[in-house]
Design a protein around this motif. Structure first.
Motif, PDB file in Angstrom:
ATOM      1  N   PHE A  92     -27.962  66.551 -50.916  1.00 27.95           N
ATOM      2  CA  PHE A  92     -27.668  67.440 -52.047  1.00 27.95           C
ATOM      3  C   PHE A  92     -26.241  67.230 -52.544  1.00 27.95           C
ATOM      4  N   ILE A  93     -25.291  67.144 -51.619  1.00 28.90           N
ATOM      5  CA  ILE A  93     -23.891  66.974 -52.012  1.00 28.90           C
ATOM      6  C   ILE A  93     -23.651  65.576 -52.572  1.00 28.90           C
ATOM      7  N   MET A  94     -24.399  64.585 -52.088  1.00 30.41           N
ATOM      8  CA  MET A  94     -24.300  63.253 -52.691  1.00 30.41           C
ATOM      9  C   MET A  94     -24.709  63.323 -54.171  1.00 30.41           C
ATOM     10  N   GLY A  95     -25.750  64.095 -54.451  1.00 29.10           N
ATOM     11  CA  GLY A  95     -26.166  64.288 -55.845  1.00 29.10           C
ATOM     12  C   GLY A  95     -25.085  64.978 -56.657  1.00 29.10           C
ATOM     13  N   LEU A  96     -24.444  65.961 -56.055  1.00 26.51           N
ATOM     14  CA  LEU A  96     -23.359  66.676 -56.730  1.00 26.51           C
ATOM     15  C   LEU A  96     -22.219  65.729 -57.075  1.00 26.51           C
ATOM     16  N   LEU A  97     -21.883  64.838 -56.153  1.00 31.30           N
ATOM     17  CA  LEU A  97     -20.807  63.879 -56.398  1.00 31.30           C
ATOM     18  C   LEU A  97     -21.183  62.898 -57.497  1.00 31.30           C
ATOM     19  N   LEU A  98     -22.452  62.521 -57.561  1.00 33.16           N
ATOM     20  CA  LEU A  98     -22.905  61.644 -58.640  1.00 33.16           C
ATOM     21  C   LEU A  98     -22.750  62.331 -60.002  1.00 33.16           C
ATOM     22  N   VAL A  99     -23.064  63.621 -60.044  1.00 31.95           N
ATOM     23  CA  VAL A  99     -22.893  64.372 -61.292  1.00 31.95           C
ATOM     24  C   VAL A  99     -21.419  64.408 -61.688  1.00 31.95           C
ATOM     25  N   PHE A 100     -20.537  64.665 -60.710  1.00 29.15           N
ATOM     26  CA  PHE A 100     -19.104  64.629 -60.976  1.00 29.15           C
ATOM     27  C   PHE A 100     -18.692  63.274 -61.533  1.00 29.15           C
ATOM     28  N   ASN A 101     -19.167  62.225 -60.859  1.00 20.01           N
ATOM     29  CA  ASN A 101     -18.813  60.871 -61.266  1.00 20.01           C
ATOM     30  C   ASN A 101     -19.239  60.605 -62.702  1.00 20.01           C
TER      31      ASN A 101
END
Length: 498
Positions: free
Chosen positions: A11-20
């Motif tokens: 889930f947090i990997m997805g969050l970081l992708l959104v940030f990116n």
């Protein structure tokens, strides 16, 4: 025995992708402002990153909102890798870099604030791409993880484990009892300094685009420039170089001390042991460098007009101070080729590669705090030899350190040196000469950028073999995340159920 909470990690990997993806859209806007055709390609890269991230978050939205230390280590390391892999898309989509190995190297160098580059001609690159390079520095400087920590409570997730694993230095100083408030304050200071430096550089004569990019690179102690000659492009403008010197010094200082400065608590800064040593190192080596440049540097090879001929005493001390700060803070900007000054200065700069800035700063390297503790523990060993029954603790900032902290620093030093030796050995096995191998390994591990040999300030990393570039990326990653965070994942006991 509990298992790793994989759903929250994903889930947090997805969050970081959104940030990116969100940050990529800023680069696309820069391309739009300058009327570049690459804008659509960067927007496409942004859209892909956001779509993938949002999809992953949606699929793993039903997770247990509990984060332990093991998950923290995994999230930080995997998060940096995900950011690096996703960060290659603007380069690949626009065709600015055609080799995926080179694109990954440039991105990892950006996020880890190393500043090593494979670009032969930076100035022909689209401005949107140049802004993305600098932005990767800025994101990686304080840590995208800390940014995520600031909003994780909104998702019902605590962030203490993340901050402890990512925050630079031996310890994570807290400005506020709540870790999310700490992260917000750190980012506020970070953004504020970036804005101030941008304005000052613009006033000093830089264009807005160059000023923004160099402020992003300076505060993150990264080193990416928009010019092929780096800061040497402005050798005829001392004001620009002195401004960058000041902000390199600030970026290499513990950001907690900057917070105290804003609060008017200057006595805490003046009493801080690490700050006093850090400032003393910079002052001493800058004076020494300036003197040697003034009397010994050969103007034919040093790219600096000979002060004895032109009377430019200021020039010698400016370049000496600039390069000392660029190396100690691991910023990696270049105002001249320091490897061509004198043999003594070359050896001095090699030694400074091991120093690093302050704990709690955006700089890489071993950190001044660790050197203080190592030196004081060494002195105490002499005293313990003479007085074996005495209790002689190592003191730091007037307090006795727990033995566990001292052992941690000793372990870090041994692991750092082993990583350097192994790193240089691998590069030598790939065909690099001795000087280039040790320079490349130490520069990558310390997140410095320019090195020695074929990787000197007037060269770049484009000539490395593909395996050498991937190996340097690994060294950048473990150096940025302070060794233990990454290397612990390679141990079998980490993966055993607890």
């Amino acid at each position: 025995m509990t298992k790793l909470n994989y759903k929250i990690i994903i889930f947090i990997m997805g969050l970081l992708l959104v940030f990116n993806g969100g940050f990529m859209s800023l680069s696309a806007l820069v391309s739009v402002i300058y009327g570049e055709s690459e804008a659509l390609d960067i927007f496409a890269a942004s859209g892909v990153a956001v779509f993938l991230g949002a999809s992953v978050m949606y699929l793993t939205r039903h997770h247990i909102k509990e984060l332990q230390k093991k998950e923290g280590y995994l999230i930080v390391t995997l998060g940096w890798l995900i950011m690096a892999f996703a960060g290659t898309m603007p380069y690949m989509f626009t065709g600015a870099i055609t080799s995926y190995t080179d694109a990954f190297f440039e991105t990892m160098s950006g996020f880890t604030t190393t500043g090593a580059s494979i670009m032969d001609d930076i100035e022909i690159m689209p401005k949107g791409i140049l802004f993305w390079r600098s932005l990767t520095h800025w994101i990686g400087g304080m840590g995208i993880i800390v940014l995520a920590v600031a909003i994780l409570p909104l998702l019902g997730i605590g962030g203490m484990q993340l901050f402890a694993a990512e925050a630079p230095g031996p310890s994570a100083d807290k400005l506020h009892p709540r870790i999310t408030d700490t992260a917000k304050r750190l980012w506020l200071i970070y953004v504020g300094f970036t804005a101030i430096e941008t304005l000052l550089l613009r006033i000093a004569g830089m264009g807005w685009f160059d000023a923004v990019n160099h402020a992003l690179s300076t505060l993150s102690t990264g080193g990416f420039s928009t010019k092929n000659a780096s800061i040497a492009h402005w050798n005829d403008n001392p004001a620009i170089q002195w401004i960058i010197v000041v902000f390199m010094f600030i970026a290499g200082t513990n950001f907690v001390l900057s917070y105290f400065a804003f609060k008017g608590r200057f006595i805490k800064i003046l009493k801080d042991t690490e700050f006093k040593w850090y400032a003393s190192f910079i002052f001493g080596f800058s004076i020494l460098g300036g003197i040697l440049i003034y009397f010994q540097a050969d103007p034919a090879v040093s790219s600096i007009p000979h002060p004895m001929v032109y009377g430019e005493l200021e020039s010698a001390f400016r370049h000496g101070t600039f390069q000392v700060l660029a190396v100690i803070t691991t910023t990696g900007f270049v105002s001249a080729d320091y490897t061509m000054w004198t043999p003594f200065l070359t050896i001095m700069f090699f030694g400074l590669f091991f120093l690093g800035g302050s704990a709690g700063s955006t700089s890489g390297g071993m950190k001044v705090m660790r050197h203080i503790i190592l030196i004081r523990n060494g002195i105490m060993e002499f005293k313990r030899t003479l007085h074996p029954n005495a209790i002689l603790p190592v003191r730091y900032n007037g307090r006795a350190l727990q033995s566990g902290i001292v052992f941690n620093v000793l372990g870090f030093f041994i692991l750092y040196m082993l990583s350097f030796i192994v790193g240089a050995t691998v590069l030598a096995a790939l065909g690099l000469d001795f000087e280039t191998s040790i320079g490349g390994a130490l520069s990558s591990l310390g997140n410095i950028g320019p090195a020695f040999g074929d990787l000197s300030p007037v060269n770049n990393f484009a000539g490395l073999p593909a395996l050498g570039k991937w190996w340097c990326c690994f060294l950048m990653l473990i150096g940025r995340l302070e060794l233990f965070t990454v290397l612990i994942l390679l141990t079998p006991f980490f993966w055993r159920n607890r």
